[in-house]
Enzyme design. Structure first.
Site, PDB file in Angstrom:
ATOM      1  CB  ALA A 137      -0.889  -0.017   1.230  1.00 51.99           C
ATOM      2  CE  LYS A 138      -2.028   6.186  -2.104  1.00 55.55           C
ATOM      3  NZ  LYS A 138      -2.978   7.238  -1.966  1.00 55.55           N
ATOM      4  NE  ARG A 139       0.840  -0.549   5.965  1.00 55.46           N
ATOM      5  CZ  ARG A 139      -0.171  -1.129   5.344  1.00 55.46           C
ATOM      6  NH1 ARG A 139      -1.043  -0.394   4.690  1.00 55.46           N
ATOM      7  NH2 ARG A 139      -0.320  -2.434   5.360  1.00 55.46           N
ATOM      8  CG  HIS A 140       4.264  -1.333   2.192  1.00 58.27           C
ATOM      9  ND1 HIS A 140       2.922  -1.529   2.307  1.00 58.27           N
ATOM     10  CD2 HIS A 140       4.848  -2.132   3.133  1.00 58.27           C
ATOM     11  CE1 HIS A 140       2.694  -2.434   3.255  1.00 58.27           C
ATOM     12  NE2 HIS A 140       3.835  -2.807   3.775  1.00 58.27           N
ATOM     13  N   GLY A 141       6.138   3.087   1.080  1.00 58.29           N
ATOM     14  CA  GLY A 141       6.765   4.007   0.133  1.00 58.29           C
ATOM     15  C   GLY A 141       8.071   3.452  -0.427  1.00 58.29           C
TER      16      GLY A 141
END
Ligand code: GLU
Length: 320
Positions: A252-256
């Site tokens: 997800a986006k938190r996994h930049g």
């Protein structure tokens, strides 16, 4: 019939390892029998669109060595390839569904739906059918008087069971009236819902096989109902197990750190990343051979069923 596949990303964030893998898989699928690969930008939801995101995404795909046969920068027969520019088509499709009596206007607010839903499991509550039982003209008049828009819902008949046969996920059956209910095809803000837009576009672009993440498997029966009501041919389905982070969570986006941009900045080469991604799709000896060649001996059956895990610290997939 020539086969046609597509990659249809929503530019709500940067391209990451997971979306790059979906892009590669959909390209391999389209090219495995000499078909065409289409890139369509699903920028319907302007509130989620990040400025510059589309260009960054296209640039990341090119960096990875992917070149689409049709897409936003190509003047090919099915243009435009951005959903934001295809609103007229969605309106026409809504008119077709209205004329056929397949949809009805709904004036319920999101809160009303949530409060009244029978089975509030998952993120989406099942619509209890409040407006299905009302006179459509009365619903429209009431909304007009209040200065509000109406959403349009697809009427799912009682006992609607849809079975999808998927090249990876196998057989998936959904009781659509019970598990989903009458679903929105046009939102109250006048924008087409994803379910409608994706079907209208895949029909118009003559897509014969849809390859995407298995987070969309549960949407597929709704889409099948739409294909059927347009009298259109249902495509073949290939839903890929989503890439996980090394914390075991879906990307997800938190996994930049799994963003293609970040990997580029860390000095990962496109060939290395391409090799990593292809290995998770069942091609372990890709070398620098062109994708169109590799595609000829690939099939979705080669994709391992286990979701691959990306290690942020190692910049590669974990061995499984
Ligand atoms: N635009 C959707 C997404 O990025 C994918 C739609 C599809 O492939 O059907 O999640």
């Amino acid at each position: 019939m020539i086969s046609r596949g597509r990659f249809a990303p929503t530019p709500s964030g940067a391209l990451h390892v997971g979306s790059a893998r979906t892009a590669l898989a959909s390209a391999l699928a389209a090219w495995r029998d000499g078909g065409r690969w289409v890139l369509r930008v699903e920028d319907l939801d302007v509130t989620r669109a990040v400025p510059g995101a589309v260009e960054a995404m296209l640039d990341d795909l090119r960096w990875l060595g992917l070149s689409w046969d049709e897409g936003p920068d190509a003047d090919t027969p099915h243009a435009p390839y951005r959903q934001g520019e295809r609103a007229d088509l969605y309106r026409e499709a809504l008119d077709v569904l209205r004329a056929a009596g397949r949809v009805y206007p709904c004036a319920c607010s999101r809160r009303e739906v949530e409060e009244a839903s029978r089975a509030p499991h998952g993120a989406e509550p099942v619509y209890p059918g409040t407006c299905a039982r009302r006179d459509p003209e009365a619903v429209l008049a009431e909304a007009r008087a209040k200065g509000r828009g109406v959403a349009w819902r697809f009427r799912v008949a009682p006992h609607t069971t849809v079975t999808v046969r998927d090249a990876i996920a196998g057989t998936f059956t959904q009781r659509v009236d019970d598990e989903v209910g009458d679903f929105v095809v046009f939102r109250a803000d006048g924008v087409a819902a994803y379910q409608l837009a994706v079907v209208v576009d895949d029909v118009a672009m003559e897509i014969t096989e849809v390859v995407r993440g298995d987070d969309l498997l549960a949407s597929t029966p709704r889409q099948v109902l739409l294909y059927e009501s347009f009298g259109a041919r249902v495509p073949a389905w290939v839903h890929l197990p989503l890439v996980m982070g090394d914390d075991g969570q879906r990307l997800a986006k938190r996994h930049g750190a799994m963003g293609i941009r970040t990997l580029r900045e860390r000095g990962v080469s496109p060939d290395t990343l391409r090799g990593e991604l292809l290995a998770t799709l069942g091609i372990s000896d890709a070398g620098d051979r062109p994708l169109r060649d590799l595609a000829t001996r690939w099939s979705p059956a080669a994709v391992p069923r286990l979701a691959p895990r990306w290690s942020v610290s190692a910049n590669r997939f974990e061995a499984r």
